[in-house]
Design an enzyme around this catalytic site. Sequence first.
Site, PDB file in Angstrom:
ATOM      1  N   SER A 192       0.830  -1.201   0.000  1.00 27.41           N
ATOM      2  CA  SER A 192       0.000   0.000   0.000  1.00 27.41           C
ATOM      3  C   SER A 192       0.875   1.266   0.000  1.00 27.41           C
ATOM      4  O   SER A 192       1.672   1.442  -0.922  1.00 27.41           O
ATOM      5  CB  SER A 192      -0.947  -0.062   1.201  1.00 27.41           C
ATOM      6  OG  SER A 192      -1.992   0.836   1.073  1.00 27.41           O
ATOM      7  N   ASP A 352     -10.094  -3.426  -5.068  1.00 28.96           N
ATOM      8  CA  ASP A 352      -9.178  -2.474  -4.450  1.00 28.96           C
ATOM      9  C   ASP A 352      -9.171  -1.196  -5.298  1.00 28.96           C
ATOM     10  O   ASP A 352      -8.989  -1.276  -6.517  1.00 28.96           O
ATOM     11  CB  ASP A 352      -7.770  -3.107  -4.409  1.00 28.96           C
ATOM     12  CG  ASP A 352      -6.728  -2.202  -3.791  1.00 28.96           C
ATOM     13  OD1 ASP A 352      -7.069  -1.083  -3.360  1.00 28.96           O
ATOM     14  OD2 ASP A 352      -5.551  -2.621  -3.743  1.00 28.96           O
ATOM     15  N   HIS A 382      -8.180  -4.979  -0.767  1.00 28.12           N
ATOM     16  CA  HIS A 382      -7.036  -4.209  -0.298  1.00 28.12           C
ATOM     17  C   HIS A 382      -6.665  -4.572   1.144  1.00 28.12           C
ATOM     18  O   HIS A 382      -7.536  -4.707   1.998  1.00 28.12           O
ATOM     19  CB  HIS A 382      -7.296  -2.704  -0.381  1.00 28.12           C
ATOM     20  CG  HIS A 382      -6.057  -1.908  -0.103  1.00 28.12           C
ATOM     21  ND1 HIS A 382      -5.115  -1.667  -1.083  1.00 28.12           N
ATOM     22  CD2 HIS A 382      -5.566  -1.342   1.028  1.00 28.12           C
ATOM     23  CE1 HIS A 382      -4.111  -0.982  -0.551  1.00 28.12           C
ATOM     24  NE2 HIS A 382      -4.362  -0.773   0.730  1.00 28.12           N
TER      25      HIS A 382
END
Length: 412
Positions: A192, A352, A382
């Site tokens: 991320s 995501d 995600h």
Amino acid sequence: MRPGGIVLIVAFCSFTAYYIYEPIPEEIEERWKLMLTNSFFRTLSHLADLSELMGLKDYMGVMYAITFLERIAPVSDEYVEVTEETLDGVEVMLYQPKQQRGNADLRRAVIYLHGGGWCLGSSRMSPYDLLARKIVTELNAVVLSVEYRLAPAHHFPVPYEDVYRVVKHFLQMGVLARFSVDPRRVAVSGDSAGGNLAAAVSQQLQKEPGQKIKLKAQALLYPALQALDLNTPSYQQNQDMPILPRTLMVRFWSEYFTSDKTLFRAMMANTHNSPETSKLLKFVNWSTFLPETYHKDYNYSTPAVAQEVEVRVDGIDEPSRSFADPRASPLLVPDTHLYSLPKAYILTCEYDVLRDDGMMYATRLHAAGVEVTHEHYDTGFHGALMFTVWPTDFLIARRMTANYIKWLKENL
Ligand SMILES: *[C@@H]1O[C@H](CO)[C@@H](O)[C@H](O)[C@H]1NC(C)=O
Ligand SMILES: *[C@@H]1O[C@H](CO)[C@@H](O)[C@H](O)[C@H]1NC(C)=O
């Protein structure tokens, strides 16, 4: 029971049901578990909004509870020696294998950057601690998990610069020798926001004059790679998905640069580009870089461009330039800055908002001649990789971890 009690119970149940139930695509495994997990995140997010509204504590300050709850004090065990170090002024958690080795056997190393939208997270959270130990034991490698400083206390470029300092410091012959690390086998990796930092340092390091030791690989796990177009098909399709709804991602992006809510509102409307940044939109044109099957019914439209004057009046002149800085948005560089990058592993998830960032980078790196392994999870969401600890452990997290480590084993 008095009627009042029943009313209360019914109210409580419908309130709970309202909080827990949400439409999650059928394809996602362990849907109910994800719903329950996400209801915790949603509740916390609502509390954070309320707290900010009431002037008690700012949104990110409340959200930080997630980090706090999962924080542990990493300790050495039978196989792994864990120490806290400071490299060039930046805190890192250092994981080293205890396994015996001959004098000539140098180890591989992974510099790991945790996720959390540049505002949350810590190398000391149990999922990151577990992942680091797994890499150490399975690769007999050294892992450096960087405790970079976070926004909003430290806006861009501080988190990036902390990471860059650690990478530069580590990639020196003397330092590598101290940890018995092979200078030809160092990777940078992160999930991320950590994937964002990993991609950014990989790019900047190749521009560093006199940098002799290079990174061998970059492993980017559902990375955030651009802040210019926050309406790509994946942002639209997944705007209400668990763990990272679009609002939260936009919040992370804007808080990375400024606490001024003007930028947040402009980014929500995707009208934050200036005439200057709009020249870079060609690098994130999903109509060009996203594989056709992911276009679905979405039609490309160029993000709106605000007039220079308007931007200055709103007081977002400074951040409006930072979000287009390639150290924050690594997708915004021409191909000539890509071809000499280390080989890449890119993990993307269907559900995501950041899916298209990863996909576009995979397309662009591949086109520039970089060796890319792109693993897309059709049922992924995600943050999945972090859900390895009971009671929020997911099967997909195990598969992702196994595949990611397999790639590191074979490519580092
Ligand atoms: C994006 O790509 C489409 C089609 O490939 C093109 O028509 C459009 O002008 C491009 N826009 C930008 C901003 O690059
Ligand atoms: C895209 O354009 C097509 C054709 O004009 C239209 O049918 C479709 O609804 C549009 N998609 C979206 C998401 O607006």
